[in-house]
Design a protein around this motif. Structure first.
Motif, short mmCIF file in Angstrom:
data_model
loop_
_atom_site.label_atom_id
_atom_site.label_comp_id
_atom_site.label_asym_id
_atom_site.label_seq_id
_atom_site.Cartn_x
_atom_site.Cartn_y
_atom_site.Cartn_z
N ASP A 1 3.19 -3.29 -7.64
CA ASP A 1 1.99 -2.63 -8.21
C ASP A 1 1.10 -3.62 -8.94
OD1 ASP A 1 2.74 -0.27 -7.19
OD2 ASP A 1 3.42 0.64 -9.07
N LEU A 2 1.70 -4.68 -9.48
CA LEU A 2 0.91 -5.68 -10.22
C LEU A 2 -0.09 -6.39 -9.32
CD1 LEU A 2 3.69 -7.28 -12.46
CD2 LEU A 2 1.90 -5.71 -13.20
N MET A 3 0.12 -6.31 -8.01
CA MET A 3 -0.82 -6.95 -7.08
C MET A 3 -2.05 -6.09 -6.83
SD MET A 3 0.19 -9.92 -6.54
CE MET A 3 -0.81 -10.56 -5.19
N LYS B 1 0.87 -1.18 0.00
CA LYS B 1 0.00 0.00 0.00
C LYS B 1 0.91 1.23 0.00
CE LYS B 1 -2.74 -2.79 3.07
NZ LYS B 1 -3.04 -2.95 4.47
N ASP B 2 0.31 2.40 0.10
CA ASP B 2 1.11 3.63 0.10
C ASP B 2 2.17 3.63 1.20
OD1 ASP B 2 -0.06 4.70 -2.04
OD2 ASP B 2 -1.39 6.08 -0.95
N HIS B 3 3.22 4.40 0.99
CA HIS B 3 4.28 4.59 1.98
C HIS B 3 4.93 3.27 2.42
CE1 HIS B 3 2.78 8.61 1.97
NE2 HIS B 3 1.61 8.21 2.44
N SER C 1 -0.59 -11.92 -13.50
CA SER C 1 -0.93 -10.48 -13.42
C SER C 1 -1.04 -9.93 -14.84
CB SER C 1 0.15 -9.75 -12.63
OG SER C 1 1.41 -9.96 -13.22
N LEU C 2 -1.46 -8.69 -14.93
CA LEU C 2 -1.50 -8.02 -16.23
C LEU C 2 -0.72 -6.73 -16.17
CD1 LEU C 2 -5.16 -8.42 -17.58
CD2 LEU C 2 -3.04 -9.28 -18.62
N PRO C 3 0.37 -6.53 -16.91
CA PRO C 3 0.97 -7.53 -17.79
C PRO C 3 1.53 -8.71 -16.98
CG PRO C 3 2.43 -5.64 -17.51
CD PRO C 3 1.15 -5.29 -16.84
N TYR C 4 1.76 -9.82 -17.67
CA TYR C 4 2.27 -11.04 -17.02
C TYR C 4 3.74 -11.25 -17.36
CZ TYR C 4 0.47 -12.15 -21.65
OH TYR C 4 0.17 -12.09 -22.99
N PHE C 5 4.43 -11.93 -16.47
CA PHE C 5 5.87 -12.17 -16.64
C PHE C 5 6.23 -13.60 -16.25
CE2 PHE C 5 5.44 -7.67 -15.67
CZ PHE C 5 6.24 -7.09 -16.64
N ILE C 6 7.19 -14.15 -16.94
CA ILE C 6 7.81 -15.40 -16.48
C ILE C 6 9.25 -15.05 -16.14
CG2 ILE C 6 8.47 -17.76 -17.06
CD1 ILE C 6 6.19 -17.90 -19.01
#
Ligand code: PMV
Length: 361
Positions: A227-229, A38-40, A279-284
């Motif tokens: 951020d992806l979460m 979350k923030d901070h 997630s979007l975008p997704y990564f491997i």
């Protein structure tokens, strides 16, 4: 319970003109992963890590009082100016100024080096930010000598967190919990706390051999990754799972149930990567060699009954975890079967350590 306001100092009682500190701070490896915030720099879920011993950042902070009131510092890496590290430190100083207002009264020279190879894919932000935070607290302690030791370490962890979340777990303790958890007294979203109970002897000097599968730059920065979460379809169940895994691991760390330990730790590592894949975008972020190593570890464990397991960071490297008593056989296995999957056959042998230290003042 502490709140953010507790870390805003009142007047400093002792004027100090110039001086220098040197701090060594280790990296850490999470067993229950922090992924999402979350923030901070407030974590979305609690995490737990082993503090490492040999992968360290050593930072010298020199300070001289000045008249003007702005952030002013020179940054050296291994003794040479390093301009591209400066924006991160500038941002860190801006963030912590509210809690360490003396920052604008001094010109700083920060000279930093790592004990692990620079381009090893091992994040230096945890050890680096922990070392800088400990240096700042050493100066604050000179300005305010009445400070208690407990406050010193809590605030060092609090400041480190503002630099890089997981850095708050590199200050003090062999096993550190960061993030509020109902069953860990004193646990906080604001700083890391040492695991409150005695751990089983099997985890003493636990070994972490880091296999360098990919030494390149991180494909996904931690900031982007966290951020992806936000808005992730599995976020809420993942955060609940982390609470649950920490509850289970708390028991396992005390009773030494090594099979339960392995199940939690490997599942946490794979869940971290599953979150990235979904997630979007997704990564491997795993490489073919990461999977080859995981399969070889599973086969070796099945054949030998030696309780070796793995965990992963947000990258392709593999942390191989095992009890000290199995060191000879596991290192032989690594040499014979796993080193071939490492870039330039490189790996780093580390073990659980106890945190940051002031080397010199
Ligand atoms: O401290 P950060 O923002 O670099 O995030 C670290 C995230 C992981 O290493 C993937 C997990 C963890 O808990 O250390």
């Amino acid at each position: 319970m502490r709140s953010t306001a507790d870390f805003i100092p009142e007047n400093y009682s002792h004027p100090i003109e110039t001086g220098q500190f040197q701090v060594s701070a280790p990296s850490n490896i999470a067993l229950v992963k922090y992924w999402g915030k979350k923030d901070h720099q407030i974590p979305a879920n609690p995490s737990l890590s082993f503090t490492l011993k040999h992968c360290k950042t050593i930072t010298t902070l020199s300070f001289a009082k000045k008249e003007t009131e702005e952030i002013s510092f020179d940054l050296l890496f291994e003794g040479l100016p390093k301009e591209d590290f400066k924006p991160k430190i500038q941002k860190f100083f801006e963030r912590v100024h509210k809690y360490s207002p003396f920052i604008t009264s001094y010109h700083f020279t920060i000279d930093t080096r790592n004990t692990f190879p620079h381009s090893s894919g091992i994040a230096s932000s945890a050890s680096g930010m922990a070392a800088l935070a400990m240096n700042l607290m050493s100066l604050e302690k000179l300005l305010n000598p009445e400070m208690t030791e407990a406050y010193f370490y809590q605030k060092a962890s609090f400041l480190a967190r503002l630099g890089s979340g997981s850095a708050c777990r590199s200050i003090k303790g062999n096993v550190v919990v960061w993030g509020k958890h109902d069953e860990i007294p004193e646990s906080s979203d604001l700083f890391g706390v040492a695991f409150p109970s005695e751990i089983h002897a099997i985890f003493n000097n636990y070994q972490d051999t880091i296999l360098l599968v990919d030494k390149g730059e991180k494909q996904v920065s931690s900031t982007l990754g966290h951020d992806l979460m936000t808005g992730h379809p599995f976020a809420e169940s993942r955060f609940a799972q982390a609470h649950d895994n920490l509850s289970k691991l708390k028991i396992v760390l005390q009773n030494g149930d090594i099979n339960a330990f392995i199940a939690i730790v490997e599942s946490e590592a794979l869940t971290l990567h599953a979150m990235m894949m979904t997630s979007l975008p997704y990564f491997i972020l795993m490489k073919p060699n990461t999977l080859a190593i995981i399969n070889a570890i599973w086969k070796f464990r099945g054949d030998s009954n030696i309780p070796v397991c793995f965990t992963l960071d947000a990258g392709a490297n593999v942390h191989v975890l095992y009890p000290e008593k199995d060191k000879i056989q596991v290192l032989e296995f690594i040499q014979n079967q796993l080193v071939a999957f490492c870039e330039n056959q490189q790996y780093i042998c580390d073990t659980v350590g106890s945190g940051a230290v002031l080397i010199d003042s």
